[in-house]
Write an enzyme that holds these catalytic residues in place. Sequence first.
Site, PDB file in Angstrom:
ATOM      1  N   GLY A  76     -54.420  11.633 -10.675  1.00  0.00           N
ATOM      2  CA  GLY A  76     -54.289  10.962 -10.252  1.00  0.00           C
ATOM      3  C   GLY A  76     -53.278  10.887  -9.259  1.00  0.00           C
ATOM      4  CG  ASP A  81     -49.459  13.741  -6.634  1.00  0.00           C
ATOM      5  OD1 ASP A  81     -48.489  14.656  -7.076  1.00  0.00           O
ATOM      6  OD2 ASP A  81     -50.503  12.644  -6.469  1.00  0.00           O
ATOM      7  CD  GLN A  84     -37.516  13.324   3.542  1.00  0.00           C
ATOM      8  OE1 GLN A  84     -36.811  13.277   2.540  1.00  0.00           O
ATOM      9  NE2 GLN A  84     -36.880  13.475   5.159  1.00  0.00           N
ATOM     10  CB  CYS A  90     -36.653  10.453   3.566  1.00  0.00           C
ATOM     11  SG  CYS A  90     -35.331   8.721   4.217  1.00  0.00           S
ATOM     12  CD  GLU A 160     -51.964  16.456  -6.148  1.00  0.00           C
ATOM     13  OE1 GLU A 160     -53.009  15.166  -6.767  1.00  0.00           O
ATOM     14  OE2 GLU A 160     -50.573  16.014  -6.034  1.00  0.00           O
ATOM     15  CE  LYS A 215     -40.301 -15.524 -10.405  1.00  0.00           C
ATOM     16  NZ  LYS A 215     -39.293 -17.094  -9.604  1.00  0.00           N
ATOM     17  CG  HIS A 241     -32.178   9.415   1.774  1.00  0.00           C
ATOM     18  ND1 HIS A 241     -33.064  10.498   2.712  1.00  0.00           N
ATOM     19  CD2 HIS A 241     -32.874   9.319   0.228  1.00  0.00           C
ATOM     20  CE1 HIS A 241     -33.905  10.929   1.665  1.00  0.00           C
ATOM     21  NE2 HIS A 241     -34.147  10.311  -0.119  1.00  0.00           N
ATOM     22  CG  ASN A 256     -33.928  11.182  -3.719  1.00  0.00           C
ATOM     23  OD1 ASN A 256     -34.581  11.025  -2.056  1.00  0.00           O
ATOM     24  ND2 ASN A 256     -32.790  11.564  -3.800  1.00  0.00           N
ATOM     25  CD1 TRP A 258     -35.726  14.107   0.354  1.00  0.00           C
ATOM     26  CD2 TRP A 258     -33.835  14.315  -0.562  1.00  0.00           C
ATOM     27  NE1 TRP A 258     -34.905  13.878   0.798  1.00  0.00           N
ATOM     28  CE2 TRP A 258     -33.397  14.135   1.112  1.00  0.00           C
ATOM     29  CE3 TRP A 258     -32.604  14.744  -1.053  1.00  0.00           C
ATOM     30  CZ2 TRP A 258     -32.264  14.141   1.714  1.00  0.00           C
ATOM     31  CZ3 TRP A 258     -31.157  14.524   0.261  1.00  0.00           C
ATOM     32  CH2 TRP A 258     -31.129  14.651   0.998  1.00  0.00           C
ATOM     33  CD  GLU A 262     -32.964  12.133 -10.729  1.00  0.00           C
ATOM     34  OE1 GLU A 262     -32.595  10.961 -12.440  1.00  0.00           O
ATOM     35  OE2 GLU A 262     -34.538  12.042 -11.666  1.00  0.00           O
ATOM     36  CG  ASP A 269     -32.926  10.932 -15.204  1.00  0.00           C
ATOM     37  OD1 ASP A 269     -33.002   9.906 -15.443  1.00  0.00           O
ATOM     38  OD2 ASP A 269     -33.118  11.710 -14.531  1.00  0.00           O
ATOM     39  CD  GLU A 293     -40.051   6.530 -10.949  1.00  0.00           C
ATOM     40  OE1 GLU A 293     -39.941   5.882 -10.475  1.00  0.00           O
ATOM     41  OE2 GLU A 293     -40.262   7.264 -12.094  1.00  0.00           O
TER      42      GLU A 293
END
Length: 481
Positions: A76, A81, A84, A90, A160, A215, A241, A256, A258, A262, A269, A293
Amino acid sequence: MKTNTSNKLVKFLNQDYDTLKAQCLSKKALFSDPTFPAAPESLGFNLLGPNSDMAKEVVWKRPKDIIQNPKFIVGGATKADINQGALGDCWLMAAIASLTLDPDILARVIHPEQNFEENYAGIFHFQLWQYGQWVDVVIDDLLPTRNGKLLFVHSLDKNEFWSALLEKAYAKVNGSYEALKGGSATEGFEDFTGGIAELYELNKAPSNLFNIMKKALSRGSLLSTSISVKDVTKEQLVKTHAYSITAAEELVRLRNPWGHKEWNGAWSDNSKEWDYVLPQEKAKLNYSADDGEFWMAYSDFVERYSKVEICNLTPDLSSSDHVGQWALQQFEGNWKNGSTAGGSSKNTATFSSNPQFVMNLDHESHGGMHTCSVLVGLMQKDMRKERKLGHNFNNICFAVYPHKGGKLSHEVLSTAKAAFTSEHYARREVSQRFALPPGQYIIIPSTYEPNHEGSFLTQVPLVGVSAPTMYITAAKYLTTQ
């Protein structure tokens, strides 16, 4: 003037994918695209020009020559995937990452049935929106590499290639890879959806912006954000960025492009805030490790970021049942030196020579409300292709005036007060939402300075949703005095 009601597909540069593929298969040859060749001119003209350092040792290779058993999509198409490469695009990466959130929209763009096995002929195609029409863009699969690795966007899975091929198709419609350097994520959003964007500056954002974002995400809209060059952060946030906004659930989730680097503040995280969240709640929020992320508190987000851009989808693209029925009314025009390139309203001596479009706003009275919500987007066309000639985006804007009949003259405009004046930006599009009382108005799109040439597309949604309702009952291009 035209209304965007058709999804008719136009063959970009008159190249027909099925015909070209059949020819290659009959000849048992792999496709090589003469309109976007594996050559220096497709890379760029300055930083990626033929004699530039970045263009040195670049070798164009097909995926089958880069790695054994290449795949178009593996497991998927996901945000992982899109990573940069050596190109400063970006904004495009953020747009593609957001595109993966809606499988239906993504499938329309990338044709996921494509592959490197069955009837492989070195040819692929992608569907993009370009200035009021959908185009089918054909490419070969020769990709720029250095030392055997993809030079630009790549997937974490080395087998991929859908994202690298999509980037090539986007470079083709814009003239070169280098033409993609610098931009706004909404430019990519619109070219992948045919939707219309709007911009919110966070230093003057409405109090309900978080709900607007939430929303918008629930409707399938695509969102991005960035930090202006004047802002400074010590918390691993990158200035100038583009970041995708991928969720708004009490917190705001960003990515991001990249694929790393983060935010390291609250709700990052490894922050202590997660110690007090139940495992099932972590799973609900798709909490994960270092992948580009991350989550932030909305208050931290507003304090550190500069703007939010939202691309509203047309009904034929959205899977939501709550979008309402609307289409885009579109007006095309040109700024020509000496006739219709009159500059902004600050240059009233020439301002009246700009193209003028008239629209009627009607409104069903509801709850004592007496204004209509209006969204206008002004987009200049094909300016990225002009970069190789030393040109760049014009500084553009638009003004809206009450209309009482006929084209507004210099004498009228010299004393008339605009009902709304947009911000001016040197970017592809200026798009803003504002409120006006019901009535008839003229939209005047212009370059900020006089005598700047270019072609443009002005877009206004035709809305037909539950009351209070705003809709344009008539719109036309005024050509007479």
